[in-house]
Structure formats: C-alpha cells, structure tokens
Design a protein around this motif. Structure first.
Motif, PDB file in Angstrom:
ATOM      1  N   TYR A 191      14.701 -24.248  28.229  1.00 52.65           N
ATOM      2  CA  TYR A 191      15.746 -23.363  27.725  1.00 52.65           C
ATOM      3  C   TYR A 191      16.955 -24.136  27.207  1.00 52.65           C
ATOM      4  CZ  TYR A 191      12.829 -19.735  29.621  1.00 52.65           C
ATOM      5  OH  TYR A 191      11.773 -18.910  29.863  1.00 52.65           O
ATOM      6  N   ASN A 192      16.851 -25.455  27.243  1.00 58.84           N
ATOM      7  CA  ASN A 192      17.865 -26.292  26.615  1.00 58.84           C
ATOM      8  C   ASN A 192      17.141 -27.332  25.791  1.00 58.84           C
ATOM      9  OD1 ASN A 192      19.329 -25.157  28.949  1.00 58.84           O
ATOM     10  ND2 ASN A 192      20.952 -26.426  28.149  1.00 58.84           N
ATOM     11  N   ILE A 245       6.835 -22.652  16.076  1.00 61.13           N
ATOM     12  CA  ILE A 245       8.193 -23.042  15.664  1.00 61.13           C
ATOM     13  C   ILE A 245       9.106 -23.195  16.887  1.00 61.13           C
ATOM     14  CG2 ILE A 245      10.239 -22.278  14.374  1.00 61.13           C
ATOM     15  CD1 ILE A 245       7.922 -23.081  12.591  1.00 61.13           C
ATOM     16  N   SER A 246       8.959 -22.265  17.836  1.00 62.52           N
ATOM     17  CA  SER A 246       9.823 -22.319  19.018  1.00 62.52           C
ATOM     18  C   SER A 246       9.571 -23.569  19.841  1.00 62.52           C
ATOM     19  CB  SER A 246       9.587 -21.106  19.915  1.00 62.52           C
ATOM     20  OG  SER A 246       9.822 -19.938  19.195  1.00 62.52           O
ATOM     21  N   VAL A 247       8.302 -23.942  19.958  1.00 60.28           N
ATOM     22  CA  VAL A 247       7.967 -25.080  20.811  1.00 60.28           C
ATOM     23  C   VAL A 247       8.218 -26.401  20.086  1.00 60.28           C
ATOM     24  CG1 VAL A 247       6.115 -26.232  22.070  1.00 60.28           C
ATOM     25  CG2 VAL A 247       6.316 -23.758  22.143  1.00 60.28           C
ATOM     26  N   GLY A 301      16.089 -17.057  26.878  1.00 54.89           N
ATOM     27  CA  GLY A 301      17.195 -18.005  26.977  1.00 54.89           C
ATOM     28  C   GLY A 301      17.467 -18.434  28.411  1.00 54.89           C
ATOM     29  N   GLY A 302      16.462 -18.353  29.258  1.00 57.24           N
ATOM     30  CA  GLY A 302      16.631 -18.792  30.640  1.00 57.24           C
ATOM     31  C   GLY A 302      17.184 -17.727  31.565  1.00 57.24           C
ATOM     32  N   ASN A 334      15.011 -19.133  21.532  1.00 52.41           N
ATOM     33  CA  ASN A 334      14.250 -20.319  21.906  1.00 52.41           C
ATOM     34  C   ASN A 334      14.763 -21.557  21.202  1.00 52.41           C
ATOM     35  OD1 ASN A 334      12.412 -19.427  23.838  1.00 52.41           O
ATOM     36  ND2 ASN A 334      11.089 -18.543  22.276  1.00 52.41           N
ATOM     37  N   ILE A 335      15.144 -21.402  19.953  1.00 49.02           N
ATOM     38  CA  ILE A 335      15.654 -22.570  19.235  1.00 49.02           C
ATOM     39  C   ILE A 335      17.110 -22.798  19.601  1.00 49.02           C
ATOM     40  CG2 ILE A 335      16.136 -23.539  16.968  1.00 49.02           C
ATOM     41  CD1 ILE A 335      13.709 -21.987  15.954  1.00 49.02           C
ATOM     42  N   GLY A 336      17.904 -21.744  19.519  1.00 57.07           N
ATOM     43  CA  GLY A 336      19.293 -21.798  20.000  1.00 57.07           C
ATOM     44  C   GLY A 336      20.154 -22.866  19.368  1.00 57.07           C
TER      45      GLY A 336
END
Lengths: 934, 147
Positions: free
Chosen positions: B19-20, A97-99, B119-120, A136-138
């Motif tokens: 990270y973005n 999911i993150s990737v 998050g980097g 990771n998704i952010g």
C-alpha cells in the motif's frame, strides 16, 4: 459459485502447473525464460492477437513477476486491455498496471485517460475498478489528474454507496501523497457529515479519511468530535442484531468503533461541551462493562473483536488522561489480561499498561501488578512478550520500588536474550540514576551492569557514571574503592578498565591511605590491564597516569618510565605515541604548580538531562540505539585542562563528556585547535592534529543547530568557532589556525553585513595581528547584539597571502536569528491555546512541507531541534513522532514568542513544519532556517 | 496497513499487496526478511512483533501464513480479524479454499482483497456486501462471454 470460472484461462493453468512440476530452480527458470520468449514473440510479431490472448499473456507475465522475476515488457498490452469492452480483460489490465506500475513511464498518460473513461462510466463496477487502480498506484500524477474529480464523487448525492466508500479511501490514499488535494471551505463540513451517513460501509471508509484530515488540520475538522461521539454511542448501545451484517461475531461494528475511537484520540477531551464529554464517558464505561460480561461465543474472533474495541477505548482513556475512575478501571481490566492464556492478550495488556503507568491517576494502580510483570519478564516463552514486560517495569518504576525492580532486571540480565540486552542496560542505568537516593547504590548498579553485560554497556552509560561521580563529592571515595576492588577480578571487562582508569585518575588519592591500595599498587593494577586493551582505552590510561604524577609525586619516575616506553616506535599507534611523549615532556618541564593547575581535578559538569535518557527516549523498544556522540570528530590529542576554556566549553557542550572515540577528557572540545601544550613545542609546527588530513570543509548549515565547531577548513587554515548567547547578546570566539609551515601575511578578517542589516544585528570585532605564524593559532572575539528581527546571517571575509598567493574566503557566521531564542517551557494546554491564537491569521504562520533530504532519523532530528534553541516540549502532541517547541527571541526593541511544530511522515518521507509567531517575517525566517536542516 | 503478504510454510510467496510504493529490491528484501523471521517462530508465540518501526501481525491458516504490517498505533487484534475476514471471503468464494486455489486463481485473490481493503484501509466489513460485489463482477464477465 464456480471455483474456476468457465472463462478460466487454460493456457495460464497449464503454465502454472508446469512451473509447479519443475524439480529444480534451474528448471523453473528455464521454463520461465521459454515462456517469456514465447510471449515476447507473440506481442511483437502477431498483430492479430485477440483480447483473450492478450489477457492470458499479460496474466502469465503477472504470474512470473509475482514469482520474483523481473518483467520489462507487456505494459503496452496491459494498457490496451484497459479500454477493452470485456470486463474480465479490463480487470486483468488494471491488475497488471497496479502491480507493475512504472510511474516514469510514458504510458501513464494513456493509463490516466483510460481511468478517466471508466470513472465517467455509469456502471459502478467500472468506476470502482478505476478508483481501486488510482488508490493502488497513488502517485503524484494520479493526485494531479484526479484530485478534482474524486472529492466530487465522494459528496455528490447521486453517487452510489459502494462508489462513495471507494472514493473516500482513494482520496485518503492521494492525500497521503499530496496533502494539498483536499479542498477546504464548505467541503470540510460535507466530508465531516459523512459520519452521519446511513450506510455503515460509507461511514467506516469516511472515518479513515477524516482521521487523516484531522491530523493535518485539527481545528478545521473539530466539528467531527460530537458527530463521532454520537455515532459511537449508537453502536455501543446497539444490540448485536441491530447492525446485521456489520456485526462481527456478536460484536457490533468493531471496525467502525475502533476507527471512531482513534479519531477521537486526535483531540483533547471535549471540555467546552460537557454534554459530548459525558456521552463519550458513557460510551467508554459501557465498553469497559461489556468486557466483564460473559462471552457470547467461544470463538477467538469474538474475543478478538471485542477486545480490539476495548484496547482502543483504553487508548483513548489514556490519551484523554482526565478521568481517574476510567483510568483505574482500565488498569484493573488489563491486570486481568496479564494472566490470560492468550499470549496475544498478555502482550497487548503489558503494552497498554506501559502507557497507563505514565498517568498520575493510574500509576499506583499499575504498581499493584508488579509481581506478575516480573514473572512475565522471567517466564514468558516469547521474547517479544518479555520485552514488553521489561518496558512496563521501566515505566512503572518510581522511588518506592526502584531498588527491587533494578535488582530484578539485573538478575534477569544474566540470562536475557542478546537482542534486548543493550536496551535493558540503558534502562537499568537510567532507573538507577533517576531514583538513586544513595549514590553508592547507583555506583554499585552500574559496576554490576559492566560486570554482567559489559559488552552491552555503551559509551553513554559509562560516561554518565563518571559525570555523576565527579559531580558528587560524597560518592567519590566509595567509587574509587569499589572500582579498585572490581579491577582486581582476574578477567574484567574493558569498560571496567575505562571507568576504573578515569575514576582512579581523579580520585585515587582518596583511597591511597590504605596500603592495599597505595599509589604504586593502583598504578600497577591499572598498568597490568594496559596491554589487553584497545588503543582508546590505552589513551585513557595514559591520561590517568599523568594525573597520577600530580596526585602521587612519589611514583613519578615510575610513571615517566612507562611514558618513555610508549613514546617511541613501540607504540604502533600514533595517537598513543604522541600522548606518551607529550605527557612525558609535560611531567619533565612543568613545575609542580603548573602541573597541579593543568591536571587539576575535573570541574563539575553542568547538571543536565542524562544523555542516556535522550538515547532511550522517543525510541520504541527493540532496536539498539545508535551511538549519539557523532560530533567532535577531530580531537586534539591532549588533555585540555585549562580551566577557563574547560568551563566555558562545559557550559555549551551538548554531548556527554564531550569526548568521542580516541580522545579523553576534553569536555566540549569540538575540534577547534586548542592545543594548550602547543607552547611546549616552541616553534615546531603543530602538525600533529589529526584534522590535518581534512580537505576543504565548510558547511554553514550545520551551525544553525550548534554553536561550536570547525566552521571552515582546508589545507591552509582551520577556522573554529565557539559561541555563547544570552538574551539578545552573543559572543563569538573565532579561532584561526595556520596549518601550513609558512606564515600567512596580511591576514584580515572582516564582516560583510549591510548598513541596513546592521541596524538590526550590530557587531563589533576586535582586530587581529596581520601575520598568522606557521602552526600558530589566534583568537578573535566578536560581540553581537540583536536589535530587531532580521533574516539571513552576516558573513566573515578572510583575506591573506600565502606563499605570495592572495587568498580569500567568505563564510557565513553562525549568527542566525534562532541563536537569540530563549527556550520556554509550557504545558500542553497553554501551548495549544497560544497555538490557536497565533494561527488566526495567515500573517502569523509559516508552513513548509518538504521531502526529507536524508533518511528520516527522528533521534537525529531531535538532536537538531534541541540545538536550534527552542524548548522541545515532550508529550504534549498527540502524535509522539511530532515535535513541538516554544521559545522567545530576544531583541533590544522587542521580544517575539514563537511556537513550532514539526510533523514527520515516515511513510511519505516528508516533513511538515509550521511556525507561528506574532511577526510574520520571524515565522518565515525560523521556518526556512529549520526546514533547511532536514 | 502498509502491506500484506501471503506465503506458504515452505517460504514461497503466494500473494503480495503493497500500500506504499517501494522499489522492487526493497520489497524483495522485506519479504525475505519477514518470511524467515515468521517461519522460525513457534506456534504458541504471540501473533505480533515489532519490526523496524512497524508492527507485524500474522496468523497461520493451514499451510498458509497471512502477514500484515501496520503502524505502531494501529489496532493489532482487529488486524488479525481483517486477515480472518479475508480468509472467510476466500473460503466462501472458492468453497473451502486451499493454497492451490490461490496459486491458480491468484488474480481472483487480488480482486477479492481489493474489495475488502483499499489503500491499506478497510473498505467494506460486511461479508455479504463483498461477496455480492465479486459476484456481480463475475456476472458481468459471463454476460459478456455469452455474447
């Protein structure tokens, strides 16, 4: 610990081996397609897949994706894995999911639900997995879903340290996506106090978060300064055994030290608390002292970590720019690094010294290293290091060493890497201009630049030399002589022809007394280059020729001969053809008095900051500057030497010579139909303007940041505007040009502005003739006075009848409130003092956070801001990307001081704009007007 | 940090961490561009380079290049040490790590990276703590497998 776990997925390993054994790209693709078909079949058909199999297939998909292939399925299966009770399955699900996250996916709801469950888990490993996934998704959805939850986790007493660390960074990631998620109030102090946490890992993570929060709201988080200094002080005085595993190769907590040092760079040195300031200086001194100690280990890790802290400390010293002693010590330390055998250190030392060179306290100390730096520029094997050396030479240059540095740079330019030439040319040009005491030296340098690196000499550079020569009487004769000599070289660069053409056209008479450079010799010399040049240069040369007719009546027939040759089809370029014929007519019809007036020497340009500097400023080295001059795209094909218009144009023109591609010498003509030669053609329609192809064009927004240009244009009419503002008064010239071959009847411009509004902005407009003849242009003057603050802008309503069809246009006038700004210069201290004062209540400030509507170009943003009317204050904001401005709006009734700060965030492609003034409606309006520009 | 890439001397990408958020197309373009740029650089050259508005910090370990993109005012030397710490962690976990370990256990390489950076930003600098976290994950896994 086993390298491959007992649980290793055999199928996956076999598949990876297969791929590795593929002899060709085709074979690999074939194998992958086979596998994809297999997995697709399994996911579709086989309902009895167990968790292990799902995990294996999802993992294979992930592997395929990471090889660079597209994956468009498997998301659902991965989401299923999230709720598996086997950790390894859950973990693979999260990784997938993150990737391969797809934010638009409907699955996001399911994902959020799974994350919620894991966040609530009592097992910290599960909680961290969930936090990692959020980070990771952010995305915005994540911020909305978990914005409440995570701050609580972060400050709660029950949370385990490992979770706190992840929560801090997760929150940071979400904060970057949506700034509003951080709660204020009592949370602020709780977050700040994480700096006191027992656990070094928690402090390290929290410091990153606080650094970002401080950037948004420095005042609110001010309390972190003294805590950060205390923490730093404890670290630098610790022995390397004190911090156990947080000591890295004998350096105590380098990561935390660097983060604290960076955090402190958000503030000016803590002046109000001498204790804190003293302690900070002690820390910085200790760090500098340690740099002199013998290394505790020969490993590069030791020196890297130690120097990382040192460089960050030096950055803080430079940022504070208040302790001469520390600045000089920093400079000496960096000087030692310049001859270190580690390329990395040399690179960083050069870079850091660049900043030191800009401080008054350390500028002299930096200059001591000039020789070494010149050697670096010449001898370094790595172009990126050479580039840093060039930057440093540029930064350390002043009156005392300018000649030497410029000469060294010119020498180096002959062999310099192509990638840095253009920038070097800009730098040499700026230095030569800035430090010229003798302008003959300046002229020599620029001509040398063109000779050595003509291809890299941009328009700005040669425009600038012309401006300077025109403005300085003492150098004109020398310039004419020198370009004349330079033009005699058998192969000379086209830029040389341009400069030569222009300068001889203006000042050729100063050297005409010498028979070796008599008028006809000058003319022949220039004309011998004509056929080798591009149309733009040819156009320029034609203007030189007409100027020669005025300067040297004796070669008039000769020049007219040339015009004749080029006024017909032999000149394939319409622009050239037209120029030639117009100049020819001018030379035939006009009396010598008229000629002398029209072709008079160019008036001096207003003194202003070099636009080359504007190109270079703000821009980190390495990239080639864009051509700045983008406006004035619709040139009139005529030299505009009407003195009155020239002068007023000059006063407001914001570009260099005001010329863009083909045209020449029309200062500030931003496309208004101002064909001074129109009369010569009598009743003939003036259809020659290149603008006639433009279809409907109307963009009122761009006039917020500029005063002149084409306000509106369609097939019938072109409306240009020129405006000037002084204090609370403004004067607009409106130019209406009829583009058709028929007259426009009942032509009436009127104003649309309510009575109420008129009491705040009053206007008078002189009436115009009701008929606008075919091809003609008329001008209308409008006077405006700002009485009180207002919003929006008045409109102009144009009505007329064309070919029996009534027409009506409503156009916003460029009379927004910002036009009455007077730029105000101030230093950082008084800016921030006022900023703080004005920010005390919400009524005084207005803020907008918005997405960039066009790709972020800080140079373009800069141009806009400068056009907006406030004073752009450079170098006072700690973040060089930010823009801060100050200005006063003048009204009859009052004056309103206004401060502004624009913070671009390149990662998020967002801007934050804050405006503070003593009147809320003013803040709001100014904020709205400018925000609309980006 | 904006992203981290691991690639081989042959230019094969082994691990990528962003990270973005960027579109896949852009990621591929960036990756290609950086791999070519870095592979053409000579061994003695500086480990830092300016690239667009970012700084690239890279280091080679045996056949693998580790490459990080950081912001202009980030600390370059310490970024080199983040790379080194990551290599140390991989090394400890796999027992003298080689490229093959990362190829065949790529998921593990990601898990370890997530413990080190989040998050980097650096999350945990202590080698012991990170290894402990990874070990407890593995333990959790094996427990469940036995059931």
């Amino acid at each position: 610990m086993p390298a491959v776990r007992g649980d290793g997925m055999r199928g996956l390993a076999v598949f990876i081996s297969d791929i590795r054994n593929c002899k060709s790209k085709e074979a690999e693709i074939k194998r992958i397609n086979k596998e994809l078909a297999n997995i697709r079949g399994k996911f579709k058909g086989d309902k009895t897949l167990d968790g292990y199999q799902k995990k294996k297939y999802v993992c294979k998909l992930l592997f395929i994706f990471l090889l660079g292939h597209d994956i468009d399925f498997g998301h659902m299966e991965a989401v299923n894995l999230l709720s598996s009770n086997k950790y390894s399955e859950k973990q693979i699900g999260y990784l997938f999911i993150s990737v391969l996250v797809n934010t638009n996916s409907e699955l996001i709801k399911l994902i959020i639900q799974s994350i919620k469950n894991d966040l609530a888990s009592r097992n910290p490993i599960h909680v961290n997995l969930a936090l990692q996934c959020i980070a990771n998704i952010g995305s915005r959805e994540m911020a909305e879903a978990f914005g409440n939850e995570i701050p609580k986790l972060l400050v709660s007493g029950d949370t385990m340290d490992v979770v706190k660390q992840s929560a801090a960074l997760c929150l940071l990631r979400l904060f970057r996506t949506s700034q509003e998620i951080i709660p204020g109030g009592e949370w602020t102090s709780r977050i700040i106090h994480l700096l006191n946490d027992q656990h070094m890992g928690v402090v390290t993570a929290a410091t990153s978060l606080i650094d970002a929060l401080v950037k948004k709201n420095p005042d609110e988080y001010k309390g972190c300064v003294s805590l950060a200094v205390s923490r730093l002080s404890r670290i630098v005085t610790a022995s390397y055994t004190d911090l156990q595993d947080y000591t890295y190769y004998f350096v105590p907590a380098p990561w935390l030290s660097v983060k604290l040092l960076r955090l402190l760079q958000n503030y000016t040195p803590p002046a109000e608390d001498p204790g804190v300031r003293g302690r900070l200086n002690e820390c910085l001194e200790t760090i500098l002292n340690k740099a002199q100690e013998p290394p505790k280990s020969k490993k590069v890790q030791h020196s890297n970590a130690k120097n990382a802290v040192l460089f960050e400390a030096i950055s803080l010293i430079i940022h504070n720019d208040s302790e001469p002693n520390l600045l000089v010590r920093a400079c000496n330390q960096l000087g030692q690094f310049l001859s270190n055998r580690e390329t990395n250190l040399r690179y960083l030392a050069l870079e850091s010294m660049c900043h030191l060179a800009t401080s008054e306290f350390s500028h002299e100390a930096v200059k001591k290293h000039q020789e070494v730096v010149i050697l670096s520029m010449k001898m370094e094997k790595d172009v990126s290091v050479r580039q840093q050396a060039v930057d440093l030479l540029y930064a350390m240059c002043d009156k005392s060493n300018a000649e030497e540095i410029v000469q060294e740079m010119l020498n180096y330019l002959e062999t310099a890497d192509y990638s840095i030439r253009e920038e070097m040319v800009l730098k040499v040009a700026i230095l030569a201009e800035k430090y010229a005491t003798d302008y003959t030296w300046y002229v020599d340098v620029i001509l040398n630049l063109i000779r050595i690196a003509g291809d890299y000499v941009s328009e700005e550079v040669w425009y600038r030399v012309i401006q300077i020569v025109i403005n300085r009487d003492e150098v004109q004769g020398y310039a004419a002589k020198t370009v004349f000599e330079a033009l005699q070289a058998p192969a000379c660069h086209e830029n040389m022809v341009k400069v030569g053409g222009y300068i001889l056209g203006e000042f050729g008479n100063l050297i005409a007394g010498d028979h070796r450079s008599s008028p006809s010799v000058q003319f022949q010399l220039l004309h011998s280059k004509y056929h080798l040049c591009s149309p733009m240069t040819r156009a320029l040369l034609l203007s030189t020729y007409i100027k020669f007719i005025n300067l040297f009546p004796e070669i008039r027939t000769h020049v007219q001969e040339v015009f004749k040759q080029h006024s017909n089809l032999r000149s394939a370029d319409a622009e050239l053809q037209q120029r030639a014929s117009e100049y020819l007519q001018l030379s035939i019809i006009a009396s010598s008095d008229v000629l002398a007036t029209v072709l008079e020497e160019m008036p001096a340009f207003p003194e202003r900051e070099s636009s080359i500097l504007a190109v270079l400023k703000k821009k980190k080295p390495g990239r080639v500057p864009e051509n700045e001059i983008k406006e004035g795209k619709s040139p009139t094909p005529v030299t505009n030497h009407n003195n009155e218009t020239t002068n007023s144009n000059n006063a407001v023109s914001s570009d260099l010579l005001g010329l863009s591609t083909p045209p020449i010498a029309q200062p500030g003509n931003t496309g208004v139909l101002l064909d001074v030669l129109g009369d010569i053609y009598g009743g003939k329609p003036n259809n020659s303007t290149p603008t006639s192809t433009t279809s409907n064009m109307y963009n009122p927004k761009k006039f917020v940041c500029k005063n002149n240009g084409v306000l509106f244009e369609n097939d019938l009419i072109q409306i240009g505007v020129k405006s000037e503002f002084r204090q609370n008064l403004g004067r607009l010239g409106l130019f209406y040009g009829n583009k058709t071959t028929m007259p426009l009847h009942n032509f009436v411009p009127s104003l649309l502005w309510s009575e109420d509004q008129s009491s705040k902005l009053s206007m008078q407009m002189k009436p115009v003739e009701p008929t606008l003849e075919a091809g003609a242009q008329i001008q209308q003057m409008l006077n405006a006075e700002c009485i009180d603050y207002y919003t929006d802008a008045p409109s102009l309503v144009i009505t007329f009848v064309y070919n029996n069809m009534p027409q009506k246009f409503t156009l916003k006038l460029p009379l927004t409130i910002n036009k009455f700004f007077e730029p105000t210069e101030m230093n950082g201290e008084s800016f921030f003092a006022r900023w703080k004062n004005l920010g005390s209540t919400n009524q005084q400030r207005s803020q907008k956070i918005f997405k960039a509507s066009t790709p972020m170009d800080l140079q373009a943003a800069r141009t806009k801001i400068m056009g907006f009317g406030m004073q752009l204050l450079d170098g006072i904001d700690p973040n060089p990307d930010n823009f801060v401005c100050a200005g006063i709006i003048h009204m009859r009734a009052l004056q309103v001081g206004c401060l502004l700060r624009l913070e671009p965030n390149r990662n998020a492609q967002m801007y934050r704009l804050t405006v503070r003034s003593s009147k809320e409606p003013v803040s709001v309006e100014v904020c709205d007007l400018l925000a609309d520009q980006f | 940090m904006q992203f981290m890439l691991l690639f081989s001397r042959q230019g094969k990408l082994r691990l990528q961490k962003w990270y973005n958020a960027h579109p896949d197309k852009l990621k591929k373009k960036i990756t290609r561009e950086l791999i070519t740029t870095i592979l053409t650089r000579k061994p003695k050259m500086c480990s830092f380079l300016e690239w667009r508005d970012l700084k690239i910090v890279y280091k080679r370990y045996a056949s693998l290049y580790f490459c990080c993109a950081i912001e202009q005012n980030d600390n370059e030397l310490l970024t080199l040490e983040i790379i080194h710490r990551y290599v140390e962690l991989l090394d400890k976990y796999f027992g003298s790590v080689c490229e093959l370990d990362i190829i065949f256990n790529f998921e593990k390489a990601y898990f370890i990276l997530d413990e080190l950076l989040l998050g980097g930003e650096i999350q945990e600098t202590s080698k012991k703590t990170v290894l402990k976290a990874i070990a407890s994950q593995d333990l959790l896994q094996e427990d469940l497998n036995e059931k």
